[in-house]
Design an enzyme around this catalytic site. Structure first.
Site, PDB file in Angstrom:
ATOM      1  N   LYS A 194       0.862  -1.178   0.000  1.00 57.74           N
ATOM      2  CA  LYS A 194       0.000   0.000   0.000  1.00 57.74           C
ATOM      3  C   LYS A 194       0.898   1.227   0.000  1.00 57.74           C
ATOM      4  O   LYS A 194       1.706   1.423   0.903  1.00 57.74           O
ATOM      5  CB  LYS A 194      -0.914   0.004   1.222  1.00 57.74           C
ATOM      6  CG  LYS A 194      -1.824   1.221   1.282  1.00 57.74           C
ATOM      7  CD  LYS A 194      -2.769   1.196   2.461  1.00 57.74           C
ATOM      8  CE  LYS A 194      -3.664   2.408   2.450  1.00 57.74           C
ATOM      9  NZ  LYS A 194      -4.596   2.417   3.583  1.00 57.74           N
ATOM     10  N   ARG A 204     -10.789   9.947   1.497  1.00 55.77           N
ATOM     11  CA  ARG A 204     -10.649  10.686   2.758  1.00 55.77           C
ATOM     12  C   ARG A 204     -11.730  11.762   2.879  1.00 55.77           C
ATOM     13  O   ARG A 204     -12.179  12.067   3.983  1.00 55.77           O
ATOM     14  CB  ARG A 204      -9.244  11.281   2.869  1.00 55.77           C
ATOM     15  CG  ARG A 204      -8.184  10.189   2.998  1.00 55.77           C
ATOM     16  CD  ARG A 204      -6.773  10.752   3.091  1.00 55.77           C
ATOM     17  NE  ARG A 204      -5.776   9.690   3.026  1.00 55.77           N
ATOM     18  CZ  ARG A 204      -4.469   9.891   2.903  1.00 55.77           C
ATOM     19  NH1 ARG A 204      -3.997  11.116   2.852  1.00 55.77           N
ATOM     20  NH2 ARG A 204      -3.636   8.868   2.845  1.00 55.77           N
ATOM     21  N   LYS A 216       1.427   9.883   5.824  1.00 57.32           N
ATOM     22  CA  LYS A 216       1.473   8.464   6.156  1.00 57.32           C
ATOM     23  C   LYS A 216       2.751   7.782   5.658  1.00 57.32           C
ATOM     24  O   LYS A 216       2.817   6.568   5.545  1.00 57.32           O
ATOM     25  CB  LYS A 216       0.222   7.774   5.606  1.00 57.32           C
ATOM     26  CG  LYS A 216      -1.087   8.303   6.228  1.00 57.32           C
ATOM     27  CD  LYS A 216      -2.296   7.425   5.898  1.00 57.32           C
ATOM     28  CE  LYS A 216      -3.535   7.874   6.698  1.00 57.32           C
ATOM     29  NZ  LYS A 216      -4.683   6.948   6.521  1.00 57.32           N
ATOM     30  N   GLU A 232       7.450  -7.065   1.623  1.00 56.44           N
ATOM     31  CA  GLU A 232       6.131  -7.054   2.262  1.00 56.44           C
ATOM     32  C   GLU A 232       5.342  -8.322   1.916  1.00 56.44           C
ATOM     33  O   GLU A 232       4.692  -8.920   2.764  1.00 56.44           O
ATOM     34  CB  GLU A 232       5.328  -5.819   1.818  1.00 56.44           C
ATOM     35  CG  GLU A 232       5.839  -4.485   2.363  1.00 56.44           C
ATOM     36  CD  GLU A 232       5.507  -4.281   3.844  1.00 56.44           C
ATOM     37  OE1 GLU A 232       4.868  -5.153   4.447  1.00 56.44           O
ATOM     38  OE2 GLU A 232       5.913  -3.235   4.389  1.00 56.44           O
ATOM     39  N   LYS A 247      -2.065  -1.568  -3.873  1.00 54.53           N
ATOM     40  CA  LYS A 247      -2.934  -0.393  -3.823  1.00 54.53           C
ATOM     41  C   LYS A 247      -2.107   0.877  -3.873  1.00 54.53           C
ATOM     42  O   LYS A 247      -1.159   0.965  -3.086  1.00 54.53           O
ATOM     43  CB  LYS A 247      -3.743  -0.450  -2.519  1.00 54.53           C
ATOM     44  CG  LYS A 247      -4.591   0.753  -2.239  1.00 54.53           C
ATOM     45  CD  LYS A 247      -5.191   0.658  -0.874  1.00 54.53           C
ATOM     46  CE  LYS A 247      -5.933   1.947  -0.588  1.00 54.53           C
ATOM     47  NZ  LYS A 247      -6.514   1.974   0.718  1.00 54.53           N
ATOM     48  N   SER A 273     -10.060   5.425  -5.036  1.00 51.01           N
ATOM     49  CA  SER A 273     -11.004   6.515  -5.278  1.00 51.01           C
ATOM     50  C   SER A 273     -10.499   7.535  -6.303  1.00 51.01           C
ATOM     51  O   SER A 273     -11.228   7.908  -7.223  1.00 51.01           O
ATOM     52  CB  SER A 273     -11.331   7.204  -3.949  1.00 51.01           C
ATOM     53  OG  SER A 273     -10.149   7.668  -3.322  1.00 51.01           O
ATOM     54  N   TYR A 312     -14.867   1.080  -7.291  1.00 52.71           N
ATOM     55  CA  TYR A 312     -16.156   1.768  -7.136  1.00 52.71           C
ATOM     56  C   TYR A 312     -17.004   1.615  -8.393  1.00 52.71           C
ATOM     57  O   TYR A 312     -18.170   1.996  -8.394  1.00 52.71           O
ATOM     58  CB  TYR A 312     -15.899   3.249  -6.800  1.00 52.71           C
ATOM     59  CG  TYR A 312     -15.055   3.383  -5.546  1.00 52.71           C
ATOM     60  CD1 TYR A 312     -15.642   3.321  -4.279  1.00 52.71           C
ATOM     61  CD2 TYR A 312     -13.659   3.470  -5.610  1.00 52.71           C
ATOM     62  CE1 TYR A 312     -14.872   3.374  -3.129  1.00 52.71           C
ATOM     63  CE2 TYR A 312     -12.876   3.521  -4.464  1.00 52.71           C
ATOM     64  CZ  TYR A 312     -13.487   3.471  -3.229  1.00 52.71           C
ATOM     65  OH  TYR A 312     -12.718   3.504  -2.091  1.00 52.71           O
TER      66      TYR A 312
HETATM   67  C1  PBG Z   1      -7.430   3.690   5.424  1.00 50.43           C
HETATM   68  C2  PBG Z   1      -7.754   3.398   4.003  1.00 50.43           C
HETATM   69  C3  PBG Z   1      -7.568   4.298   2.935  1.00 50.43           C
HETATM   70  C4  PBG Z   1      -8.117   3.694   1.790  1.00 50.43           C
HETATM   71  C5  PBG Z   1      -8.589   2.432   2.175  1.00 50.43           C
HETATM   72  N1  PBG Z   1      -8.352   2.264   3.551  1.00 50.43           N
HETATM   73  C6  PBG Z   1      -7.038   5.674   2.927  1.00 50.43           C
HETATM   74  C7  PBG Z   1      -5.717   5.964   3.492  1.00 50.43           C
HETATM   75  O1  PBG Z   1      -4.867   5.092   3.687  1.00 50.43           O
HETATM   76  O2  PBG Z   1      -5.510   7.147   3.799  1.00 50.43           O
HETATM   77  C8  PBG Z   1      -8.162   4.343   0.428  1.00 50.43           C
HETATM   78  C9  PBG Z   1      -9.128   3.805  -0.562  1.00 50.43           C
HETATM   79  C10 PBG Z   1      -9.422   4.685  -1.723  1.00 50.43           C
HETATM   80  O3  PBG Z   1      -8.827   5.767  -1.938  1.00 50.43           O
HETATM   81  O4  PBG Z   1     -10.316   4.311  -2.504  1.00 50.43           O
HETATM   82  N2  PBG Z   1      -6.764   2.774   6.161  1.00 50.43           N
END
Ligand code: PBG
Length: 323
Positions: A194, A204, A216, A232, A247, A273, A312
Protein backbone atom coordinates in the site's frame (compact mmCIF):
# COMPACT_ATOMS: atom_id res chain seq x y z
CA UNK A 1 4.10 -12.25 -45.90
CA UNK A 2 3.79 -15.61 -44.17
CA UNK A 3 2.70 -14.20 -40.84
CA UNK A 4 -0.34 -11.93 -40.71
CA UNK A 5 -1.42 -11.42 -37.07
CA UNK A 6 -4.47 -9.49 -38.31
CA UNK A 7 -6.08 -12.78 -39.46
CA UNK A 8 -6.70 -13.58 -35.81
CA UNK A 9 -8.52 -10.28 -35.36
CA UNK A 10 -10.83 -10.46 -38.35
CA UNK A 11 -14.12 -11.13 -36.54
CA UNK A 12 -15.54 -10.90 -33.05
CA UNK A 13 -16.11 -14.64 -33.24
CA UNK A 14 -12.39 -15.33 -33.65
CA UNK A 15 -11.32 -12.54 -31.31
CA UNK A 16 -13.51 -13.90 -28.56
CA UNK A 17 -12.14 -17.42 -29.04
CA UNK A 18 -8.55 -16.39 -28.44
CA UNK A 19 -9.03 -13.68 -25.83
CA UNK A 20 -6.30 -14.22 -23.22
CA UNK A 21 -7.84 -12.43 -20.27
CA UNK A 22 -11.35 -12.57 -18.91
CA UNK A 23 -13.16 -10.16 -16.65
CA UNK A 24 -16.49 -11.02 -15.06
CA UNK A 25 -18.44 -9.54 -12.14
CA UNK A 26 -17.10 -12.45 -10.03
CA UNK A 27 -13.67 -10.78 -10.06
CA UNK A 28 -14.99 -7.55 -8.57
CA UNK A 29 -15.53 -6.17 -5.09
CA UNK A 30 -17.67 -3.09 -4.45
CA UNK A 31 -16.43 -0.73 -1.67
CA UNK A 32 -19.25 0.97 0.25
CA UNK A 33 -19.28 3.76 2.85
CA UNK A 34 -21.50 3.27 5.88
CA UNK A 35 -23.22 6.06 7.84
CA UNK A 36 -24.76 5.63 11.27
CA UNK A 37 -28.54 5.90 11.55
CA UNK A 38 -31.16 5.42 8.88
CA UNK A 39 -32.66 6.87 5.73
CA UNK A 40 -29.59 8.82 4.66
CA UNK A 41 -27.66 8.61 1.41
CA UNK A 42 -25.19 11.34 0.51
CA UNK A 43 -23.39 11.58 -2.80
CA UNK A 44 -19.61 12.05 -2.56
CA UNK A 45 -18.78 15.12 -4.67
CA UNK A 46 -15.27 14.00 -5.55
CA UNK A 47 -16.41 10.44 -6.34
CA UNK A 48 -19.85 10.82 -7.95
CA UNK A 49 -20.31 7.08 -8.50
CA UNK A 50 -20.32 6.39 -4.73
CA UNK A 51 -22.41 7.49 -1.78
CA UNK A 52 -22.22 7.39 1.98
CA UNK A 53 -25.30 5.58 3.16
CA UNK A 54 -27.05 4.19 6.19
CA UNK A 55 -27.64 0.46 6.59
CA UNK A 56 -31.16 0.46 5.07
CA UNK A 57 -29.80 1.99 1.84
CA UNK A 58 -26.78 -0.30 1.94
CA UNK A 59 -28.93 -3.43 2.03
CA UNK A 60 -30.78 -2.21 -1.06
CA UNK A 61 -27.50 -1.36 -2.76
CA UNK A 62 -26.22 -4.87 -2.07
CA UNK A 63 -29.38 -6.51 -3.37
CA UNK A 64 -29.33 -4.55 -6.61
CA UNK A 65 -25.60 -5.25 -7.01
CA UNK A 66 -26.19 -8.97 -6.56
CA UNK A 67 -28.66 -8.88 -9.45
CA UNK A 68 -25.72 -8.02 -11.71
CA UNK A 69 -23.34 -10.55 -10.20
CA UNK A 70 -21.56 -8.38 -7.62
CA UNK A 71 -21.63 -10.29 -4.33
CA UNK A 72 -18.46 -9.11 -2.59
CA UNK A 73 -18.44 -5.87 -0.62
CA UNK A 74 -15.91 -3.94 1.35
CA UNK A 75 -17.40 -1.69 3.99
CA UNK A 76 -15.82 1.45 5.42
CA UNK A 77 -17.45 3.35 8.30
CA UNK A 78 -17.87 7.14 8.43
CA UNK A 79 -17.38 7.52 12.17
CA UNK A 80 -18.82 10.62 13.91
CA UNK A 81 -16.13 12.66 15.73
CA UNK A 82 -17.73 12.05 19.13
CA UNK A 83 -16.74 8.38 18.94
CA UNK A 84 -13.09 9.06 18.16
CA UNK A 85 -10.33 8.86 20.72
CA UNK A 86 -6.58 8.31 20.97
CA UNK A 87 -6.73 4.50 21.01
CA UNK A 88 -9.69 3.81 18.69
CA UNK A 89 -11.71 2.07 21.43
CA UNK A 90 -14.93 2.53 19.46
CA UNK A 91 -13.55 0.19 16.77
CA UNK A 92 -14.30 -2.83 18.96
CA UNK A 93 -17.08 -1.39 21.15
CA UNK A 94 -20.19 -3.55 21.53
CA UNK A 95 -22.54 -0.89 20.16
CA UNK A 96 -20.29 -0.03 17.18
CA UNK A 97 -22.68 0.64 14.27
CA UNK A 98 -20.24 -0.83 11.72
CA UNK A 99 -20.07 -4.20 13.52
CA UNK A 100 -23.82 -4.33 14.14
CA UNK A 101 -24.48 -3.49 10.48
CA UNK A 102 -22.28 -6.41 9.35
CA UNK A 103 -24.24 -8.73 11.60
CA UNK A 104 -27.55 -7.61 10.10
CA UNK A 105 -26.25 -7.79 6.52
CA UNK A 106 -25.04 -11.38 6.99
CA UNK A 107 -28.41 -12.30 8.49
CA UNK A 108 -30.48 -10.61 5.75
CA UNK A 109 -28.28 -11.56 2.78
CA UNK A 110 -26.17 -14.58 3.85
CA UNK A 111 -24.69 -15.04 0.36
CA UNK A 112 -22.67 -11.83 0.37
CA UNK A 113 -18.97 -11.87 1.10
CA UNK A 114 -18.11 -9.05 3.46
CA UNK A 115 -14.60 -7.63 3.64
CA UNK A 116 -13.66 -5.38 6.55
CA UNK A 117 -11.14 -2.59 6.99
CA UNK A 118 -8.67 -2.85 9.85
CA UNK A 119 -6.84 0.39 10.62
CA UNK A 120 -7.18 3.00 13.34
CA UNK A 121 -7.75 6.04 11.13
CA UNK A 122 -11.58 6.14 11.00
CA UNK A 123 -11.72 5.90 14.82
CA UNK A 124 -8.69 7.92 15.83
CA UNK A 125 -8.59 11.60 16.81
CA UNK A 126 -5.18 11.71 15.12
CA UNK A 127 -6.50 10.29 11.85
CA UNK A 128 -3.56 7.90 11.55
CA UNK A 129 -3.70 4.16 10.90
CA UNK A 130 -1.57 3.49 13.98
CA UNK A 131 -1.31 4.80 17.51
CA UNK A 132 0.32 8.23 17.79
CA UNK A 133 2.60 8.78 20.79
CA UNK A 134 4.79 11.90 21.06
CA UNK A 135 4.13 12.66 17.42
CA UNK A 136 5.27 9.20 16.27
CA UNK A 137 3.18 6.40 14.81
CA UNK A 138 4.22 3.54 17.07
CA UNK A 139 4.15 0.04 15.65
CA UNK A 140 4.08 -2.55 18.40
CA UNK A 141 1.57 -0.78 20.65
CA UNK A 142 -0.78 -0.54 17.66
CA UNK A 143 -0.92 -4.30 17.12
CA UNK A 144 -3.14 -5.24 20.12
CA UNK A 145 -5.64 -2.58 19.03
CA UNK A 146 -5.75 -4.00 15.51
CA UNK A 147 -6.12 -7.51 16.97
CA UNK A 148 -9.18 -6.50 19.00
CA UNK A 149 -10.67 -4.73 15.98
CA UNK A 150 -10.14 -7.81 13.79
CA UNK A 151 -11.62 -10.25 16.31
CA UNK A 152 -14.67 -7.99 16.82
CA UNK A 153 -15.15 -7.90 13.04
CA UNK A 154 -14.85 -11.68 12.71
CA UNK A 155 -17.36 -12.07 15.51
CA UNK A 156 -19.74 -9.68 13.73
CA UNK A 157 -19.63 -11.94 10.69
CA UNK A 158 -17.12 -10.40 8.30
CA UNK A 159 -15.84 -13.17 6.01
CA UNK A 160 -12.54 -11.51 5.20
CA UNK A 161 -10.49 -9.17 7.39
CA UNK A 162 -8.69 -6.39 5.52
CA UNK A 163 -5.74 -4.88 7.39
CA UNK A 164 -4.97 -1.62 5.56
CA UNK A 165 -2.77 -0.09 8.25
CA UNK A 166 0.73 -1.17 7.04
CA UNK A 167 2.10 -1.80 10.55
CA UNK A 168 4.89 -4.40 10.68
CA UNK A 169 3.84 -7.82 11.94
CA UNK A 170 0.12 -7.13 11.89
CA UNK A 171 -0.87 -10.10 9.75
CA UNK A 172 0.74 -12.59 12.13
CA UNK A 173 -0.67 -10.76 15.12
CA UNK A 174 -4.20 -10.72 13.68
CA UNK A 175 -4.00 -14.34 12.43
CA UNK A 176 -2.92 -15.52 15.87
CA UNK A 177 -5.67 -13.55 17.62
CA UNK A 178 -8.34 -14.79 15.20
CA UNK A 179 -7.25 -18.40 15.72
CA UNK A 180 -7.16 -18.02 19.50
CA UNK A 181 -10.72 -16.73 19.37
CA UNK A 182 -11.73 -19.70 17.20
CA UNK A 183 -12.11 -17.84 13.89
CA UNK A 184 -9.97 -20.22 11.83
CA UNK A 185 -12.14 -19.77 8.76
CA UNK A 186 -12.02 -15.99 8.72
CA UNK A 187 -9.67 -14.96 5.91
CA UNK A 188 -7.12 -12.17 5.79
CA UNK A 189 -6.77 -9.98 2.72
CA UNK A 190 -3.64 -8.02 3.49
CA UNK A 191 -2.97 -4.59 2.04
CA UNK A 192 0.52 -5.83 1.24
CA UNK A 193 1.93 -3.10 -0.97
CA UNK A 194 0.00 0.00 0.00
CA UNK A 195 1.68 3.13 -1.25
CA UNK A 196 1.68 6.64 0.27
CA UNK A 197 -0.40 7.89 -2.64
CA UNK A 198 -2.18 11.10 -3.54
CA UNK A 199 -4.96 9.05 -5.11
CA UNK A 200 -6.81 8.42 -1.82
CA UNK A 201 -8.21 11.98 -1.74
CA UNK A 202 -11.90 11.32 -2.49
CA UNK A 203 -11.92 8.40 0.00
CA UNK A 204 -10.65 10.69 2.76
CA UNK A 205 -13.33 13.23 1.77
CA UNK A 206 -15.97 10.51 2.05
CA UNK A 207 -14.88 9.47 5.52
CA UNK A 208 -13.34 12.71 6.73
CA UNK A 209 -10.35 10.56 7.65
CA UNK A 210 -7.34 12.58 6.51
CA UNK A 211 -4.48 12.60 9.04
CA UNK A 212 -4.73 15.57 11.42
CA UNK A 213 -0.98 16.10 11.30
CA UNK A 214 1.83 14.91 9.06
CA UNK A 215 1.46 12.26 6.39
CA UNK A 216 1.47 8.46 6.16
CA UNK A 217 4.97 8.08 4.71
CA UNK A 218 6.46 6.32 7.75
CA UNK A 219 4.17 3.36 7.22
CA UNK A 220 2.79 3.41 3.67
CA UNK A 221 5.29 2.62 0.93
CA UNK A 222 7.32 5.01 -1.17
CA UNK A 223 5.84 5.13 -4.73
CA UNK A 224 9.41 4.79 -6.06
CA UNK A 225 9.87 1.29 -4.65
CA UNK A 226 9.22 -2.12 -6.12
CA UNK A 227 11.68 -4.49 -4.38
CA UNK A 228 10.19 -3.41 -1.07
CA UNK A 229 6.87 -4.85 -2.26
CA UNK A 230 8.60 -8.24 -2.45
CA UNK A 231 9.68 -7.94 1.19
CA UNK A 232 6.13 -7.05 2.26
CA UNK A 233 4.65 -9.90 0.20
CA UNK A 234 7.08 -12.43 1.61
CA UNK A 235 6.29 -11.37 5.18
CA UNK A 236 2.53 -11.42 4.59
CA UNK A 237 2.81 -14.89 3.06
CA UNK A 238 4.79 -16.23 6.03
CA UNK A 239 2.47 -14.46 8.48
CA UNK A 240 -0.63 -16.18 7.12
CA UNK A 241 -2.33 -13.84 4.65
CA UNK A 242 -4.82 -15.41 2.21
CA UNK A 243 -4.66 -12.61 -0.39
CA UNK A 244 -1.97 -10.07 -1.24
CA UNK A 245 -3.20 -6.64 -2.22
CA UNK A 246 -1.56 -3.90 -4.25
CA UNK A 247 -2.93 -0.39 -3.82
CA UNK A 248 -3.39 1.87 -5.78
CA UNK A 249 -3.76 -0.22 -8.91
CA UNK A 250 -3.32 1.61 -12.21
CA UNK A 251 -0.05 3.36 -11.50
CA UNK A 252 1.25 0.13 -9.96
CA UNK A 253 0.56 -2.43 -12.69
CA UNK A 254 4.22 -3.45 -12.57
CA UNK A 255 3.90 -4.27 -8.87
CA UNK A 256 0.75 -6.33 -9.49
CA UNK A 257 2.59 -8.20 -12.23
CA UNK A 258 5.65 -8.77 -10.06
CA UNK A 259 3.74 -10.14 -7.06
CA UNK A 260 1.67 -12.38 -9.31
CA UNK A 261 4.86 -13.81 -10.85
CA UNK A 262 6.67 -14.31 -7.56
CA UNK A 263 3.94 -15.50 -5.18
CA UNK A 264 1.37 -18.27 -5.17
CA UNK A 265 -1.29 -16.40 -3.21
CA UNK A 266 -4.15 -14.72 -5.11
CA UNK A 267 -3.53 -11.07 -5.91
CA UNK A 268 -6.00 -8.29 -5.23
CA UNK A 269 -5.73 -4.81 -6.76
CA UNK A 270 -7.47 -1.77 -5.29
CA UNK A 271 -8.57 0.63 -8.03
CA UNK A 272 -8.72 3.52 -5.57
CA UNK A 273 -11.00 6.52 -5.28
CA UNK A 274 -8.72 9.01 -7.07
CA UNK A 275 -8.16 6.62 -9.97
CA UNK A 276 -11.91 6.24 -10.38
CA UNK A 277 -12.48 9.97 -10.01
CA UNK A 278 -10.08 10.77 -12.88
CA UNK A 279 -11.92 8.45 -15.23
CA UNK A 280 -15.35 9.73 -14.20
CA UNK A 281 -14.30 13.36 -14.58
CA UNK A 282 -12.94 12.86 -18.09
CA UNK A 283 -16.08 10.96 -19.12
CA UNK A 284 -18.31 13.64 -17.65
CA UNK A 285 -16.49 16.24 -19.76
CA UNK A 286 -17.11 14.09 -22.82
CA UNK A 287 -13.36 13.55 -23.29
CA UNK A 288 -13.56 9.78 -22.89
CA UNK A 289 -16.24 7.21 -23.67
CA UNK A 290 -17.22 5.56 -20.40
CA UNK A 291 -18.52 2.29 -21.88
CA UNK A 292 -15.17 1.75 -23.59
CA UNK A 293 -12.64 2.97 -21.03
CA UNK A 294 -14.35 1.52 -17.94
CA UNK A 295 -14.06 -2.17 -18.98
CA UNK A 296 -10.67 -1.49 -20.61
CA UNK A 297 -9.36 -0.09 -17.33
CA UNK A 298 -10.57 -3.02 -15.24
CA UNK A 299 -9.33 -5.52 -17.84
CA UNK A 300 -5.84 -3.99 -17.64
CA UNK A 301 -5.74 -4.90 -13.95
CA UNK A 302 -6.66 -8.50 -14.74
CA UNK A 303 -4.07 -8.63 -17.53
CA UNK A 304 -1.41 -7.36 -15.11
CA UNK A 305 -2.19 -10.29 -12.81
CA UNK A 306 -4.94 -9.28 -10.40
CA UNK A 307 -7.43 -12.00 -9.50
CA UNK A 308 -9.66 -9.74 -7.47
CA UNK A 309 -10.31 -6.05 -8.13
CA UNK A 310 -11.80 -3.65 -5.64
CA UNK A 311 -13.42 -0.83 -7.59
CA UNK A 312 -16.16 1.77 -7.14
CA UNK A 313 -17.15 0.86 -10.71
CA UNK A 314 -18.04 -2.75 -9.78
CA UNK A 315 -21.81 -2.40 -10.00
CA UNK A 316 -21.54 -0.31 -13.11
CA UNK A 317 -19.43 -3.05 -14.72
CA UNK A 318 -22.02 -5.65 -13.68
CA UNK A 319 -24.77 -3.62 -15.36
CA UNK A 320 -22.62 -3.26 -18.48
CA UNK A 321 -21.77 -6.97 -18.50
CA UNK A 322 -25.40 -8.09 -18.41
CA UNK A 323 -26.70 -5.40 -20.80
C1 PBG B 1 -7.43 3.69 5.42
C2 PBG B 1 -7.75 3.40 4.00
C3 PBG B 1 -7.57 4.30 2.93
C4 PBG B 1 -8.12 3.69 1.79
C5 PBG B 1 -8.59 2.43 2.18
N1 PBG B 1 -8.35 2.26 3.55
C6 PBG B 1 -7.04 5.67 2.93
C7 PBG B 1 -5.72 5.96 3.49
O1 PBG B 1 -4.87 5.09 3.69
O2 PBG B 1 -5.51 7.15 3.80
C8 PBG B 1 -8.16 4.34 0.43
C9 PBG B 1 -9.13 3.80 -0.56
C10 PBG B 1 -9.42 4.69 -1.72
O3 PBG B 1 -8.83 5.77 -1.94
O4 PBG B 1 -10.32 4.31 -2.50
N2 PBG B 1 -6.76 2.77 6.16
Amino acid sequence: MLRRPRRNRKSESIRSAIRETTLTPANLVSPLFLLEGENKSEIITSLPVASRMTLDFMLKEMESSMEVGIDKFMIFPAVPDVYKDKTATYSFADDNFYLRAAEIIKKEIPDVTLISDVAMDPYSVDGHDGLVLDGKIVNDQTLPILDKMAVAQAQAGFDVIGPSDMMDGRVESIRTSLDQAGYYDTSIMSYTAKYASGFYGPFRDALDSAPKGGDKKTYQMDPANKKEALIEAELDTIEGADFLMVKPALNYLDVIHLLNEEFELPIAAYHVSGECAMLLAACEKGWLDYDVVMPETLMSLRRAGADVIMTYLAKSFGEFYYK
